[in-house]
Design a protein around this motif. Structure first.
Motif, PDB file in Angstrom:
ATOM      1  N   SER A   1       0.853  -1.288   0.012  1.00 37.33           N
ATOM      2  CA  SER A   1       0.020   0.052   0.094  1.00 37.33           C
ATOM      3  C   SER A   1       0.794   1.380  -0.045  1.00 37.33           C
ATOM      4  O   SER A   1       1.989   1.205   0.585  1.00 37.33           O
ATOM      5  CB  SER A   1      -0.852   0.155   1.216  1.00 37.33           C
ATOM      6  OG  SER A   1      -0.228   0.235   2.495  1.00 37.33           O
TER       7      SER A   1
ATOM      8  N   LEU B   1       0.056   4.977   1.368  1.00 34.87           N
ATOM      9  CA  LEU B   1      -0.899   6.040   2.229  1.00 34.87           C
ATOM     10  C   LEU B   1      -0.428   7.068   2.726  1.00 34.87           C
ATOM     11  O   LEU B   1      -1.552   7.749   3.389  1.00 34.87           O
ATOM     12  CB  LEU B   1      -1.453   4.954   3.518  1.00 34.87           C
ATOM     13  CG  LEU B   1      -1.909   3.414   3.325  1.00 34.87           C
ATOM     14  CD1 LEU B   1      -1.798   2.748   4.280  1.00 34.87           C
ATOM     15  CD2 LEU B   1      -2.989   3.340   2.163  1.00 34.87           C
TER      16      LEU B   1
ATOM     17  N   SER C   1      -4.923   2.584  -3.021  1.00 37.70           N
ATOM     18  CA  SER C   1      -4.566   1.567  -2.126  1.00 37.70           C
ATOM     19  C   SER C   1      -5.775   0.740  -1.349  1.00 37.70           C
ATOM     20  O   SER C   1      -5.870  -0.477  -1.250  1.00 37.70           O
ATOM     21  CB  SER C   1      -3.539   1.974  -1.094  1.00 37.70           C
ATOM     22  OG  SER C   1      -2.182   1.988  -1.973  1.00 37.70           O
TER      23      SER C   1
ATOM     24  N   ILE D   1      -7.161  -3.075  -2.031  1.00 38.82           N
ATOM     25  CA  ILE D   1      -6.871  -3.810  -1.043  1.00 38.82           C
ATOM     26  C   ILE D   1      -8.285  -4.409  -0.476  1.00 38.82           C
ATOM     27  O   ILE D   1      -8.828  -5.665  -0.233  1.00 38.82           O
ATOM     28  CB  ILE D   1      -6.378  -3.235   0.256  1.00 38.82           C
ATOM     29  CG1 ILE D   1      -4.900  -3.169  -0.371  1.00 38.82           C
ATOM     30  CG2 ILE D   1      -6.493  -4.403   1.570  1.00 38.82           C
ATOM     31  CD1 ILE D   1      -3.932  -2.700   0.957  1.00 38.82           C
TER      32      ILE D   1
ATOM     33  N   THR E   1      -0.319  -5.070   6.047  1.00 34.04           N
ATOM     34  CA  THR E   1       0.226  -4.247   4.911  1.00 34.04           C
ATOM     35  C   THR E   1       1.463  -3.487   5.517  1.00 34.04           C
ATOM     36  O   THR E   1       1.392  -3.177   6.936  1.00 34.04           O
ATOM     37  CB  THR E   1      -0.729  -3.330   4.231  1.00 34.04           C
ATOM     38  OG1 THR E   1      -0.374  -2.426   3.355  1.00 34.04           O
ATOM     39  CG2 THR E   1      -1.309  -2.139   5.516  1.00 34.04           C
TER      40      THR E   1
ATOM     41  N   LEU F   1      -8.891   2.021   6.278  1.00 28.95           N
ATOM     42  CA  LEU F   1      -8.846   0.814   5.746  1.00 28.95           C
ATOM     43  C   LEU F   1      -9.185  -0.194   6.752  1.00 28.95           C
ATOM     44  O   LEU F   1      -9.823  -1.461   6.419  1.00 28.95           O
ATOM     45  CB  LEU F   1      -7.358   0.598   5.257  1.00 28.95           C
ATOM     46  CG  LEU F   1      -6.926  -0.884   4.710  1.00 28.95           C
ATOM     47  CD1 LEU F   1      -7.954  -1.410   3.629  1.00 28.95           C
ATOM     48  CD2 LEU F   1      -5.396  -0.966   4.230  1.00 28.95           C
TER      49      LEU F   1
END
Length: 292
Positions: A116, A118, A127, A131, A148, A174
């Motif tokens: 990822s 971020l 991302s 995911i 991750t 996330l």
């Protein structure tokens, strides 16, 4: 890592690693169980990471799709029943084959490693979406967690406070999206997150919700990053959900998991004290000076 080894030598090395890790890690090694020394509740879930196989296939110029059958069959023969795949093994062109081979070899995939980015908004949006989409697509295979490691800046550049705030915000997002799917988010690290006395790692720990974001500690990377492993684990505390284990000798990774620079007996004692029941993941890898 650009390691060029003869195919037969690699095969022998992987076979030896597999026998050691699968056959003795819990029954006779550092994390051995016994009725006298292990408290109730201590029940680490043994698993294995697949990076060393990726290195093997790269050295052979072999596509992952062409090697996945060999990899999963070898993991099963080694005695493992759980595997932490990297996301590349579940791309659309190889996903069905990988899932079928997992089932055919009697392997569980409770966790999956996905890359990822971020710390910047647009890549972070992509991302998170990618995911979550992947997690939904393979949820039926028993997936319970995504691991991750937020990517570093080029040349391990220093992330600004604002970029770290963005990263923490997207980790929370996330984690929340995965929680809706009945899964957990586990954050891994390499060395960049541990620079400046683990500035990035500590920032994300302080600015993310423990209910949404748990931790995956790589003991050897922590050691290389200047952290004393036990102190690092104690600081992570109850957020610890996965432990990647590998050892080195003289600062060089070993081809099998055994005695070396890190005192894993002390790590094992700590895990018993806290009645650890998370993932215990053997993650071996070759580097240039690894002795085969």
């Amino acid at each position: 890592m650009g390691i060029a080894l003869r195919s037969q030598t690699r095969r022998e090395a992987l076979a030896g690693m597999a026998r050691f890790a699968g056959g003795t890690l819990l029954s006779q090694g550092f994390f051995a169980k016994s009725a006298l020394s292990v408290p109730a509740g201590y029940n680490p879930l043994l698993s294995v990471q697949t990076y060393i196989w990726v290195q093997r296939f790269q050295s052979q110029n072999k596509a992952l799709a062409d090697g996945v059958q060999e990899m999963l069959a070898g993991i099963r023969r080694a005695g493992f029943r759980r595997v932490e795949l990297i996301a590349d093994f579940l791309k659309p062109d190889v996903r069905d084959k990988t899932l079928a081979l997992l089932e055919g070899n009697g392997l569980q995939m409770p966790a999956l490693y996905a890359s990822s980015t971020l710390h910047e908004t647009e890549p972070a949006e992509r991302s998170v979406a990618d995911i979550v989409e992947l997690a939904q697509a393979v949820k039926g295979a028993g997936l319970r967690a995504i691991v991750t490691n937020p990517s570093p800046k080029p040349n391990q550049g220093r992330k600004s406070d604002a970029e770290l705030d963005t990263q923490a915000r997207y980790l929370n997002r996330l984690g929340g999206e995965l929680q809706k799917q009945g899964m957990r988010l586990l954050v891994h690290h390499h060395i960049p997150e541990l620079l400046e006395n683990a500035r990035e790692w500590r920032h994300q720990s302080q600015h993310t919700d423990p209910k949404l974001v748990r931790c995956c500690v790589d003991v050897e990377w922590a050691h290389r990053g200047g952290q004393e492993p036990l102190s690092f684990l104690r600081e992570v505390g109850t957020r610890l959900a996965s432990l990647h284990v590998r050892n080195s000798e003289g600062g060089v990774w070993l081809e099998e998991f055994g005695a070396g620079d890190i005192d894993y007996e002390k790590v094992a004692d700590y895990l018993k004290q806290i009645r650890y029941d998370g993932y215990l993941v053997v993650e071996l890898a070759y580097e240039k000076d690894t002795k085969i």
